[in-house]
Design a protein around this motif. Structure first.
Motif, PDB file in Angstrom:
ATOM      1  N   UNK A 153      18.244  40.243   0.472  1.00 37.62           N
ATOM      2  CA  UNK A 153      17.846  40.914   1.884  1.00 37.62           C
ATOM      3  C   UNK A 153      18.785  41.667   2.557  1.00 37.62           C
ATOM      4  N   UNK A 154      18.594  42.933   2.938  1.00 38.34           N
ATOM      5  CA  UNK A 154      19.593  43.438   3.790  1.00 38.34           C
ATOM      6  C   UNK A 154      19.757  42.925   5.175  1.00 38.34           C
TER       7      UNK A 154
ATOM      8  N   UNK B 269      31.383  47.041  12.080  1.00 37.38           N
ATOM      9  CA  UNK B 269      29.710  46.883  11.760  1.00 37.38           C
ATOM     10  C   UNK B 269      30.051  46.822  10.015  1.00 37.38           C
ATOM     11  N   UNK B 270      29.086  45.962   9.462  1.00 38.24           N
ATOM     12  CA  UNK B 270      28.961  45.746   7.888  1.00 38.24           C
ATOM     13  C   UNK B 270      27.927  45.588   7.809  1.00 38.24           C
ATOM     14  N   UNK B 271      27.268  46.213   6.650  1.00 37.15           N
ATOM     15  CA  UNK B 271      26.049  46.121   5.990  1.00 37.15           C
ATOM     16  C   UNK B 271      26.015  45.292   4.695  1.00 37.15           C
ATOM     17  N   UNK B 272      25.153  44.365   4.408  1.00 33.49           N
ATOM     18  CA  UNK B 272      25.359  43.662   3.336  1.00 33.49           C
ATOM     19  C   UNK B 272      24.016  42.810   2.940  1.00 33.49           C
TER      20      UNK B 272
ATOM     21  N   UNK C 286      18.757  35.079  -0.207  1.00 35.12           N
ATOM     22  CA  UNK C 286      17.734  34.360   0.518  1.00 35.12           C
ATOM     23  C   UNK C 286      17.055  33.464  -0.301  1.00 35.12           C
ATOM     24  N   UNK C 287      17.142  32.086   0.020  1.00 34.13           N
ATOM     25  CA  UNK C 287      16.476  30.918  -0.612  1.00 34.13           C
ATOM     26  C   UNK C 287      15.413  30.447   0.156  1.00 34.13           C
ATOM     27  N   UNK C 288      14.313  30.637  -0.790  1.00 38.09           N
ATOM     28  CA  UNK C 288      12.889  30.076  -0.353  1.00 38.09           C
ATOM     29  C   UNK C 288      12.570  30.932   1.133  1.00 38.09           C
ATOM     30  N   UNK C 289      12.810  31.792   1.392  1.00 38.85           N
ATOM     31  CA  UNK C 289      12.412  33.027   2.135  1.00 38.85           C
ATOM     32  C   UNK C 289      13.338  32.568   3.652  1.00 38.85           C
TER      33      UNK C 289
END
Length: 150
Positions: A8-9, A25-28, A32-35
């Protein structure tokens, strides 16, 4: 029983800290594990995943290959970097690492640790993992990430 795996972003906000210092600022892509974002399990550590979306495509593909166990670990002990310093990405600042293994149709993430370039395990995260993912779901999510333009 498998956990669901996805990406997920996410954003680490930038800031002016004073005296000319800045927080980048960093976007990565967060795991995501089980939402639930995996980063939320690490008590506010200031890190970003190794899948920073501002990486050149070749570097991002290299990180994906490493997480898919297609390439060598960047660590001598075979552990994989999941999260690193948001400012420089250098292991010298410390990183959250894990052992990633494949057993048949299962990918397992286990033994989460905080490590630095001195190969010192400074902290373990005993309440995190192990996580077991379907190898197909895991591979599809990571390969999809490598082909996107972020």
């Amino acid at each position: 029983m498998f956990q669901n795996f996805g990406l997920k972003p996410a954003v680490r906000g930038g800031a002016v800290l004073g005296a000319g210092a800045r927080r980048r600022r960093r976007e990565f892509l967060d795991f995501v594990i089980d939402d639930r974002p995996l980063l939320s399990l690490f008590d506010g550590e200031d890190v970003v995943s190794a899948l920073a979306t501002d990486l050149p495509p070749r570097a991002l593909s290299g990180e994906v290959d490493r997480l898919l166990l297609r390439g060598p670990s960047s660590l001598p002990d075979g552990r994989q970097v999941l999260y690193c310093c948001p400012e420089c990405g250098d292991l010298g600042c410390g990183a959250i690492t894990a052992m990633i293994i494949q057993q048949d149709d299962c990918i397992i993430w286990r033994d989460f640790r905080w490590q630095d370039s001195q190969d010192q395990e400074l902290e373990s995260y005993p309440g995190v993992g192990p996580f077991r993912f379907s190898a197909d779901e895991y591979r599809n999510a990571l390969e999809h990430a490598a082909t996107q333009s972020w």
